[in-house]
Design an enzyme around this catalytic site. Sequence first.
Site, PDB file in Angstrom:
ATOM      1  N   HIS A  56       0.823  -1.214   0.000  1.00 53.42           N
ATOM      2  CA  HIS A  56       0.000   0.000   0.000  1.00 53.42           C
ATOM      3  C   HIS A  56       0.858   1.267   0.000  1.00 53.42           C
ATOM      4  O   HIS A  56       0.352   2.343   0.302  1.00 53.42           O
ATOM      5  CB  HIS A  56      -0.912   0.011   1.223  1.00 53.42           C
ATOM      6  N   HIS A 218      -7.253  -4.493  -0.883  1.00 54.73           N
ATOM      7  CA  HIS A 218      -6.601  -5.783  -1.105  1.00 54.73           C
ATOM      8  C   HIS A 218      -7.248  -6.533  -2.259  1.00 54.73           C
ATOM      9  O   HIS A 218      -7.000  -7.726  -2.452  1.00 54.73           O
ATOM     10  CB  HIS A 218      -6.674  -6.648   0.160  1.00 54.73           C
TER      11      HIS A 218
END
Length: 330
Positions: A56, A218
């Site tokens: 991320h 995700h």
Amino acid sequence: MTMLINVAERVVADALRGMADAHPELVVDVEHRVIVRRDAPVAGKVGLVSGGGSGHEPLHGGFVGPGMLDAACPGEVFTSPVPDQMVRAAAAVDSGAGVLFIVKNYTGDVLNFRMAAELAEDENIQVAKVLVRDDVAVEDSTHTAGRRGTGATLFVEKVAGAAAEEGAPLERVTALAQQVADSSRSFGVALGAPATPAKGSATFDLPAGELELGIGIHGEPGRERRRIMTSGEIADYTVDTLLADLRPGGPLLVLVNGMGATPLLELYGFNAEVQRVLRERRVAVARTLVGNYVTSLDMAGCSVTLCQADDELLRLWDAPVSTPGLRWGR
């Protein structure tokens, strides 16, 4: 899919080694997976610790530095860090003023940060926690009970980090972090699926000519799939969804965020549409940030985060920050 890596098993460790070489202002413990600002612990200052799965970036390690986080704990790709990392981070940044854990609402993160808080308190470290759950797309998912934590994490880390830098006590820093978390909403859109190093291919199937509304960071499923939409149509849908949940009564902080594979040319064009919709809905915007800040590896797509801000939150947002991923005022 071709990736710029050596072997999948070393991708996080290699990235941490590269980060250490690029940022001598940070202490990067590759073995124990902890990133700490070099001047920690800062006397009299509340320590801020966050973390989550890698993939991320720049969240969270790229937000370590004056005015934001004191430490971050990177897990494996899309996998929660473990309690030992968090306890090590808390010990490294604790000056006696306490430590705030900023936690995204994913089951592994919540459980491991909770366990870490208990272990840290056994070592006489005072710990408070704030849970970020800003994604309005779905109420529950395979990774969470309740809403997922996404783009609002950046707002929480920045505002709480500024307050801690000014010397605010743990109770005040926690209250401000909670205010930001409660006042923020996010919604994401996928135009293409990410590929993890371990898998080496797309993590889900998104046929050409389709997009996913409400995607998770995700790659978790969103609300629905539709035929491809224009930037303006996506902005209309996204902003209206957010405003229906947030119902702002004052100016907003706005984050137009890329998921990793969407270039700034497209993101700025999308921001123009987001701002158009907000003007049409007569919603005031105080500050806007555009770029890849809370990513999902190489996912094509974007997210929008809106935060209801008052004068104090805006002042803390504008306060100086000096991190690899966010920097102004210094």
